[in-house]
Design a protein around this motif. Sequence first.
Motif, PDB file in Angstrom:
ATOM      1  N   ASP A 304      -3.549   2.696   2.858  1.00 39.73           N
ATOM      2  CA  ASP A 304      -2.122   2.652   2.536  1.00 39.73           C
ATOM      3  C   ASP A 304      -1.816   1.524   1.550  1.00 39.73           C
ATOM      4  O   ASP A 304      -1.047   1.708   0.600  1.00 39.73           O
ATOM      5  CB  ASP A 304      -1.293   2.458   3.810  1.00 39.73           C
ATOM      6  CG  ASP A 304      -1.262   3.699   4.684  1.00 39.73           C
ATOM      7  OD1 ASP A 304      -1.695   4.765   4.218  1.00 39.73           O
ATOM      8  OD2 ASP A 304      -0.803   3.601   5.842  1.00 39.73           O
ATOM      9  N   ASN A 305      -2.421   0.381   1.765  1.00 39.11           N
ATOM     10  CA  ASN A 305      -2.180  -0.755   0.873  1.00 39.11           C
ATOM     11  C   ASN A 305      -2.625  -0.433  -0.555  1.00 39.11           C
ATOM     12  O   ASN A 305      -1.925  -0.768  -1.527  1.00 39.11           O
ATOM     13  CB  ASN A 305      -2.916  -1.989   1.391  1.00 39.11           C
ATOM     14  CG  ASN A 305      -2.697  -3.210   0.515  1.00 39.11           C
ATOM     15  OD1 ASN A 305      -3.434  -3.441  -0.433  1.00 39.11           O
ATOM     16  ND2 ASN A 305      -1.680  -3.994   0.831  1.00 39.11           N
ATOM     17  N   ALA A 306      -3.772   0.238  -0.681  1.00 35.77           N
ATOM     18  CA  ALA A 306      -4.277   0.588  -2.013  1.00 35.77           C
ATOM     19  C   ALA A 306      -3.339   1.568  -2.710  1.00 35.77           C
ATOM     20  O   ALA A 306      -3.021   1.413  -3.896  1.00 35.77           O
ATOM     21  CB  ALA A 306      -5.677   1.181  -1.894  1.00 35.77           C
ATOM     22  N   ILE A 307      -2.888   2.583  -1.985  1.00 33.67           N
ATOM     23  CA  ILE A 307      -1.996   3.582  -2.578  1.00 33.67           C
ATOM     24  C   ILE A 307      -0.652   2.960  -2.932  1.00 33.67           C
ATOM     25  O   ILE A 307      -0.127   3.162  -4.041  1.00 33.67           O
ATOM     26  CB  ILE A 307      -1.833   4.787  -1.632  1.00 33.67           C
ATOM     27  CG1 ILE A 307      -3.142   5.587  -1.576  1.00 33.67           C
ATOM     28  CG2 ILE A 307      -0.677   5.687  -2.083  1.00 33.67           C
ATOM     29  CD1 ILE A 307      -3.146   6.738  -0.586  1.00 33.67           C
ATOM     30  N   HIS A 308      -0.088   2.164  -2.025  1.00 33.65           N
ATOM     31  CA  HIS A 308       1.211   1.529  -2.291  1.00 33.65           C
ATOM     32  C   HIS A 308       1.124   0.554  -3.466  1.00 33.65           C
ATOM     33  O   HIS A 308       2.042   0.483  -4.292  1.00 33.65           O
ATOM     34  CB  HIS A 308       1.702   0.792  -1.049  1.00 33.65           C
ATOM     35  CG  HIS A 308       1.983   1.699   0.110  1.00 33.65           C
ATOM     36  ND1 HIS A 308       2.156   1.236   1.397  1.00 33.65           N
ATOM     37  CD2 HIS A 308       2.131   3.049   0.179  1.00 33.65           C
ATOM     38  CE1 HIS A 308       2.391   2.260   2.207  1.00 33.65           C
ATOM     39  NE2 HIS A 308       2.374   3.361   1.490  1.00 33.65           N
ATOM     40  N   SER A 309       0.030  -0.180  -3.561  1.00 29.70           N
ATOM     41  CA  SER A 309      -0.131  -1.156  -4.650  1.00 29.70           C
ATOM     42  C   SER A 309      -0.215  -0.475  -6.009  1.00 29.70           C
ATOM     43  O   SER A 309       0.148  -1.072  -7.029  1.00 29.70           O
ATOM     44  CB  SER A 309      -1.388  -2.004  -4.426  1.00 29.70           C
ATOM     45  OG  SER A 309      -1.303  -2.745  -3.230  1.00 29.70           O
ATOM     46  N   GLY A 310      -0.693   0.764  -6.021  1.00 32.12           N
ATOM     47  CA  GLY A 310      -0.911   1.461  -7.284  1.00 32.12           C
ATOM     48  C   GLY A 310       0.262   2.252  -7.816  1.00 32.12           C
ATOM     49  O   GLY A 310       0.168   2.865  -8.883  1.00 32.12           O
ATOM     50  N   ASN A 317      13.616   4.296  -9.422  1.00 30.41           N
ATOM     51  CA  ASN A 317      13.224   3.707  -8.142  1.00 30.41           C
ATOM     52  C   ASN A 317      14.021   2.434  -7.865  1.00 30.41           C
ATOM     53  O   ASN A 317      14.499   2.214  -6.739  1.00 30.41           O
ATOM     54  CB  ASN A 317      11.727   3.389  -8.130  1.00 30.41           C
ATOM     55  CG  ASN A 317      10.849   4.606  -8.368  1.00 30.41           C
ATOM     56  OD1 ASN A 317      10.150   4.681  -9.380  1.00 30.41           O
ATOM     57  ND2 ASN A 317      10.889   5.561  -7.452  1.00 30.41           N
ATOM     58  N   TYR A 318      14.166   1.593  -8.899  1.00 31.14           N
ATOM     59  CA  TYR A 318      14.958   0.365  -8.739  1.00 31.14           C
ATOM     60  C   TYR A 318      16.428   0.690  -8.474  1.00 31.14           C
ATOM     61  O   TYR A 318      17.074   0.074  -7.619  1.00 31.14           O
ATOM     62  CB  TYR A 318      14.848  -0.490 -10.000  1.00 31.14           C
ATOM     63  CG  TYR A 318      13.480  -1.096 -10.234  1.00 31.14           C
ATOM     64  CD1 TYR A 318      12.963  -2.061  -9.369  1.00 31.14           C
ATOM     65  CD2 TYR A 318      12.711  -0.720 -11.331  1.00 31.14           C
ATOM     66  CE1 TYR A 318      11.716  -2.628  -9.588  1.00 31.14           C
ATOM     67  CE2 TYR A 318      11.460  -1.286 -11.564  1.00 31.14           C
ATOM     68  CZ  TYR A 318      10.969  -2.226 -10.689  1.00 31.14           C
ATOM     69  OH  TYR A 318       9.733  -2.787 -10.906  1.00 31.14           O
ATOM     70  N   ILE A 319      16.952   1.665  -9.215  1.00 32.31           N
ATOM     71  CA  ILE A 319      18.366   2.035  -9.065  1.00 32.31           C
ATOM     72  C   ILE A 319      18.622   2.584  -7.661  1.00 32.31           C
ATOM     73  O   ILE A 319      19.602   2.217  -6.998  1.00 32.31           O
ATOM     74  CB  ILE A 319      18.763   3.071 -10.138  1.00 32.31           C
ATOM     75  CG1 ILE A 319      18.681   2.447 -11.528  1.00 32.31           C
ATOM     76  CG2 ILE A 319      20.169   3.608  -9.880  1.00 32.31           C
ATOM     77  CD1 ILE A 319      18.713   3.463 -12.663  1.00 32.31           C
ATOM     78  N   ALA A 320      17.731   3.484  -7.199  1.00 32.53           N
ATOM     79  CA  ALA A 320      17.897   4.074  -5.867  1.00 32.53           C
ATOM     80  C   ALA A 320      17.847   3.000  -4.790  1.00 32.53           C
ATOM     81  O   ALA A 320      18.626   3.031  -3.826  1.00 32.53           O
ATOM     82  CB  ALA A 320      16.821   5.127  -5.625  1.00 32.53           C
ATOM     83  N   TYR A 321      16.941   2.049  -4.946  1.00 30.19           N
ATOM     84  CA  TYR A 321      16.823   0.954  -3.970  1.00 30.19           C
ATOM     85  C   TYR A 321      18.135   0.162  -3.899  1.00 30.19           C
ATOM     86  O   TYR A 321      18.641  -0.121  -2.805  1.00 30.19           O
ATOM     87  CB  TYR A 321      15.661   0.038  -4.366  1.00 30.19           C
ATOM     88  CG  TYR A 321      15.354  -1.056  -3.371  1.00 30.19           C
ATOM     89  CD1 TYR A 321      14.310  -0.919  -2.468  1.00 30.19           C
ATOM     90  CD2 TYR A 321      16.095  -2.243  -3.350  1.00 30.19           C
ATOM     91  CE1 TYR A 321      14.013  -1.930  -1.548  1.00 30.19           C
ATOM     92  CE2 TYR A 321      15.811  -3.257  -2.444  1.00 30.19           C
ATOM     93  CZ  TYR A 321      14.771  -3.082  -1.546  1.00 30.19           C
ATOM     94  OH  TYR A 321      14.492  -4.092  -0.640  1.00 30.19           O
ATOM     95  N   ASP A 322      18.679  -0.172  -5.057  1.00 26.99           N
ATOM     96  CA  ASP A 322      19.925  -0.950  -5.073  1.00 26.99           C
ATOM     97  C   ASP A 322      21.112  -0.138  -4.577  1.00 26.99           C
ATOM     98  O   ASP A 322      21.977  -0.661  -3.854  1.00 26.99           O
ATOM     99  CB  ASP A 322      20.196  -1.471  -6.491  1.00 26.99           C
ATOM    100  CG  ASP A 322      19.379  -2.720  -6.817  1.00 26.99           C
ATOM    101  OD1 ASP A 322      18.673  -3.219  -5.918  1.00 26.99           O
ATOM    102  OD2 ASP A 322      19.449  -3.187  -7.971  1.00 26.99           O
ATOM    103  N   LYS A 380       5.665  -0.713  -2.232  1.00 26.29           N
ATOM    104  CA  LYS A 380       4.897  -1.530  -3.179  1.00 26.29           C
ATOM    105  C   LYS A 380       5.214  -3.010  -2.985  1.00 26.29           C
ATOM    106  O   LYS A 380       4.308  -3.855  -3.043  1.00 26.29           O
ATOM    107  CB  LYS A 380       5.193  -1.110  -4.615  1.00 26.29           C
ATOM    108  CG  LYS A 380       4.447  -1.961  -5.644  1.00 26.29           C
ATOM    109  CD  LYS A 380       4.216  -1.262  -6.959  1.00 26.29           C
ATOM    110  CE  LYS A 380       3.307  -2.092  -7.857  1.00 26.29           C
ATOM    111  NZ  LYS A 380       2.826  -1.362  -9.032  1.00 26.29           N
ATOM    112  N   LEU A 381       6.469  -3.323  -2.752  1.00 27.62           N
ATOM    113  CA  LEU A 381       6.837  -4.725  -2.519  1.00 27.62           C
ATOM    114  C   LEU A 381       6.120  -5.265  -1.276  1.00 27.62           C
ATOM    115  O   LEU A 381       5.614  -6.398  -1.289  1.00 27.62           O
ATOM    116  CB  LEU A 381       8.356  -4.835  -2.323  1.00 27.62           C
ATOM    117  CG  LEU A 381       9.213  -4.568  -3.573  1.00 27.62           C
ATOM    118  CD1 LEU A 381      10.688  -4.493  -3.178  1.00 27.62           C
ATOM    119  CD2 LEU A 381       8.995  -5.625  -4.634  1.00 27.62           C
TER     120      LEU A 381
END
Length: 388
Positions: A304-310, A317-322, A380-381
């Motif tokens: 999971d860490n490898a997939i999320h990091s990539g 994605n930034y807009i949806a998060y905010d 990813k964060l």
Amino acid sequence: MECPKEFDDIRPYYDREFHDKMKVLVKEPKFEHAVRYVLRDVNYDVLTQQLLSIDNKKDFQLLVMRAFLEVLTKKTTKCLTEDNFDVIDRTKNYTFMSNHRDIILDASLLNLLLIRRGINTSEIAIGNNLLIFDWISDLVRLNKSFIVKRNVGVRQMLEAARQLSGYIHFAITKKHESVWIAQREGRSKDSDDRTQESLIKMLGLTGNGDLVENLKEINIMPVSISYEYDPCDYLKAHEFLLKRDNPDFKKSQDDDLHSMEIGLLGYKGRVHFQVSPCINDELDKLTHIEEKAEVLAQILKVIDNAIHSGYKIYPGNYIAYDMLNEEKRFADRYTDKEVLNFTNYLHSQLSKIPDVTDENDWEYLKKCILQMYANPLKNKLAAMNQNE
């Protein structure tokens, strides 16, 4: 190389079977209809002659499927990019394990990128729940796919898992073919990608060692897939709504066909694939752990860490998060125009969902789609924090 008989009902077709199977396929009216639907200007008679002139899977992929995927990519994406493919050792074979966004294209686009680099394509794991018609089963097995048996009874479940595990190990160690498999059964509807525990257990069933040694034999290489836009996002949101109101709701075969069609032909914006190194070195670090449950948990964490990091993170994605968190944390990562474009896209997708009149339902659906685009950034964060 011929397989043991025990794999006959799930393996890809042999090259010696190719021509006879293709002769049947091109005469199938539903196959012709599907081809004409996707390739609007196709001369089907000319295509048929081309298909019948081919007698092996490799030429089929290089001469037909590559051309089809290149055209499809040009029509439905802004670009298809890749990163870190240099970690692939051409003398080895891998289990490419990725997050799962699209029913058809995840593995197909990976193979296209491998072809572009002159690397042998992978065999593809595909669930039999998607093989709605015999001609679809024939087509995928002509295209280097092997069958994952879904929806089997409890008694048959372990037998099917052993067969599948055995085939994947055989494909990599004896046939010297790489394989692709999704990190979980079915697509992650909310893009919160997590490797399925049962998948890792299945892959570890075959071999002469413990779980870690058996997994090392198949060289798991995580792959991160990032779509700027998921053309099926509104279908996934609608499914969340239907399941919320009826926990027993199940998609029909027509629903699966519709998802395949939309995923194949819908616009995806930018699409990016990133390969992470084979996890064998990380697996070696787990040999000191005695508790089997803890070993399994750590393996899941590594993948999971490898997939999320990539992940490739796009403005949406930034807009949806905010938007989801009602904040401006990532305001420096997007422009006002990009906000307008994403908002217009969001409303356009929501408008495709039928019979939504309740304001609360509308807000629920909107939140579902925002989560789909925010979760890759969120994960990813977390991975970046973990890697520090």
